[in-house]
Scaffold this motif. Sequence first.
Motif, short mmCIF file in Angstrom:
data_model
loop_
_atom_site.label_atom_id
_atom_site.label_comp_id
_atom_site.label_asym_id
_atom_site.label_seq_id
_atom_site.Cartn_x
_atom_site.Cartn_y
_atom_site.Cartn_z
N ILE A 97 32.08 66.96 28.95
CA ILE A 97 32.10 65.75 29.76
C ILE A 97 31.81 64.55 28.87
O ILE A 97 30.82 64.54 28.12
CB ILE A 97 31.06 65.83 30.89
CG1 ILE A 97 31.35 67.02 31.80
CG2 ILE A 97 31.04 64.54 31.70
CD1 ILE A 97 30.29 67.25 32.87
N PRO A 98 32.65 63.50 28.90
CA PRO A 98 32.39 62.31 28.08
C PRO A 98 31.01 61.72 28.36
O PRO A 98 30.62 61.53 29.51
CB PRO A 98 33.51 61.35 28.51
CG PRO A 98 34.61 62.25 28.97
CD PRO A 98 33.93 63.41 29.63
N MET B 49 26.53 57.93 27.02
CA MET B 49 27.09 57.24 28.17
C MET B 49 26.31 55.97 28.48
O MET B 49 26.89 54.93 28.83
CB MET B 49 27.10 58.16 29.39
CG MET B 49 27.79 57.55 30.61
SD MET B 49 27.87 58.69 32.01
CE MET B 49 26.18 58.62 32.58
N THR B 50 25.00 56.02 28.34
CA THR B 50 24.18 54.84 28.59
C THR B 50 24.50 53.74 27.58
O THR B 50 24.64 52.56 27.93
CB THR B 50 22.69 55.19 28.52
OG1 THR B 50 22.41 56.19 29.50
CG2 THR B 50 21.82 53.97 28.79
N SER C 199 30.93 60.65 35.43
CA SER C 199 31.24 60.19 34.08
C SER C 199 32.47 59.27 34.11
O SER C 199 32.48 58.21 33.46
CB SER C 199 31.47 61.37 33.15
OG SER C 199 31.91 60.94 31.88
N LYS C 200 33.51 59.67 34.84
CA LYS C 200 34.71 58.83 34.95
C LYS C 200 34.36 57.47 35.55
O LYS C 200 34.82 56.43 35.08
CB LYS C 200 35.75 59.53 35.82
CG LYS C 200 36.42 60.72 35.17
CD LYS C 200 37.43 61.35 36.13
CE LYS C 200 38.11 62.56 35.51
NZ LYS C 200 39.05 63.22 36.46
N GLU C 201 33.55 57.49 36.61
CA GLU C 201 33.15 56.23 37.24
C GLU C 201 32.34 55.37 36.29
O GLU C 201 32.52 54.14 36.23
CB GLU C 201 32.34 56.53 38.50
CG GLU C 201 33.14 57.17 39.61
CD GLU C 201 32.27 57.65 40.76
OE1 GLU C 201 32.83 57.96 41.83
OE2 GLU C 201 31.03 57.72 40.59
N ALA C 202 31.44 55.98 35.52
CA ALA C 202 30.60 55.22 34.60
C ALA C 202 31.46 54.47 33.58
O ALA C 202 31.16 53.32 33.23
CB ALA C 202 29.61 56.15 33.90
N TYR C 203 32.50 55.13 33.10
CA TYR C 203 33.34 54.50 32.07
C TYR C 203 34.39 53.56 32.65
O TYR C 203 34.86 52.66 31.95
CB TYR C 203 34.02 55.59 31.22
CG TYR C 203 33.09 56.17 30.16
CD1 TYR C 203 32.93 55.53 28.94
CD2 TYR C 203 32.35 57.31 30.41
CE1 TYR C 203 32.07 56.04 27.97
CE2 TYR C 203 31.48 57.84 29.45
CZ TYR C 203 31.35 57.18 28.24
OH TYR C 203 30.48 57.69 27.28
N ASN C 204 34.76 53.73 33.92
CA ASN C 204 35.84 52.92 34.49
C ASN C 204 35.38 51.93 35.55
O ASN C 204 35.97 50.86 35.70
CB ASN C 204 36.91 53.84 35.09
CG ASN C 204 37.58 54.70 34.04
OD1 ASN C 204 38.07 54.20 33.04
ND2 ASN C 204 37.59 56.01 34.25
N GLU C 205 34.36 52.27 36.31
CA GLU C 205 33.83 51.39 37.35
C GLU C 205 32.32 51.59 37.45
O GLU C 205 31.82 52.14 38.43
CB GLU C 205 34.51 51.68 38.69
CG GLU C 205 34.68 53.16 39.00
CD GLU C 205 35.38 53.40 40.31
OE1 GLU C 205 34.93 52.86 41.34
OE2 GLU C 205 36.39 54.14 40.31
#
Length: 525
Positions: free
Chosen positions: A392-393, A415-416, A474-480
């Motif tokens: 997971i990214p 991610m942070t 993870s997708k949401e963190a990087y995109n929205e």
Amino acid sequence: MKRIIREQKVRNFHQAKWDEPVIFELHKPGERGVEAPQAESAIVAAVGDGVSVIPDSMKRTEPPALPEIGQAKVLRHYLRLSQETMGSDFNVEIGQGTCTMKYIPRVNEMMIRTTKLMELHPLQHEDDVQGILEVYYRLDLAMREISGLDRFSFQPSSGTQALLTMASIVRAYHESRGEGEQRNEIITTMFSHPSQAATAVVKGYKIITVMPDADGFPDIEQLKRAVSDRTAGFVVANPEDTGIFNPRIREFTDIVHAAGGICYYDQANANGLLGITRAKEAGFDMCFFNLHKTFAAPHMCGGPATGALGVTEALAPFLPGPVVSRSGEREHYELQEPGDLSIGKVRSFHGVAQTVLRAYAWIRSLGAEGLLNVAQVAVLNNNYLYHKILQIPGASAPYIKGNRLEQVRYSWQKMTEDTGVTTEDVTRRMCDFGLHYWTSHHPYVVPQPFTLEPTESYSKEDLDEYIQALVQISKEAYNEPETVKNAPTRSTVHRINDSSFDDPAKWCITWRAYLKKTALPQAEA
């Protein structure tokens, strides 16, 4: 008939929300749920009214300020609260981390609710409670096999109290040898549970912490430098809270023993060890298991818990008492009071009978092969989760790469750094998917941590649902990222200001304390 297989996806979860007030705020003067009857005259004549024999110093000057509420309102209140709570009966509890909210066989719950157990009293005569005393005795025997140690006490009411009991035994042992003042240091490791150091400090010990090496194992060279004639004991969890098992642990215990110290083992969570490795072969003099974790009894917000404490024969005289023993050919079970070397009681009576019975029933239902299978599946589940999460990214697992044991402490540090989304944000977003997620003990020695421990209870489908939720976040963190930062959107919890956790002036442990600190009149409550 053609079967339809549901595609794995994130659950569309919506938490019930009632805006339910605190029960004290439901108080209405004069409302009654039950009217307590007065004692009958014949009872008063035989035993008195039950009040006048109480010394005045022990009597309240005024009745307690308990809420006055009708039965229907009480029922609605608690049913609503239950709908606002996520637990192991409702969702996948992989995120409970070291609390191990595993599946508890419901047949065992039915067993402990029989009147034969519920109506027992700890002051009953031994002849009247032979059944439950036999359960204590036989659970002791099972624990001896599981650990390799020689005698168990079920008196400690938690893992932390078991650690305090072991630290007390260490002190009593050295004092019995005239070395109590000299041996004033306890050695532990960075990733062992904080209670290990805390309980030793309570007993007056200085703490020496062995730090991890580059791979996350406790540094054995540091241990060699730390031991001395001041060493009273060595306490460790293995695997530690990172999920890393130290394969050289026998070298560690041998080093401490050579210096005259006692080695004791935190096995609160033994899900990955049952039937594979034992405290005895690792060189430990004492260990404890949490029956309310590994052995399938409820954790229940800190109780009723039991820290099953085992010792070698040499340390058995120091155990708290009483312990259950069997005497005579007719197999009579009795409570054996402690001797002069005992540290004394660490709680009233003998421990939680319901928890002991659950654990005994779980062990007997599984047998030796079943216990081994528990460990095998727990390790398999954990390593499947470990393999998937590292893809997971933004997620990582510090230290050694390769298989972990029954849990892993992961990190969202990358991610942070990339998005500003923190592990606390992920905690709240997971609530939107009906899943529980645990971070770590404070202080965070692993940055932006999250600790997952699937145990043997969960299926591959359960694990995949949990993984898919983390992938989605993870997708949401990087995109929205605002979606995650503003979570939850479908739950009863909300973003809190946790600065009050470090300010005792803001703590309100009781309703009375809340009224004092908010200056609300009692009438308004």
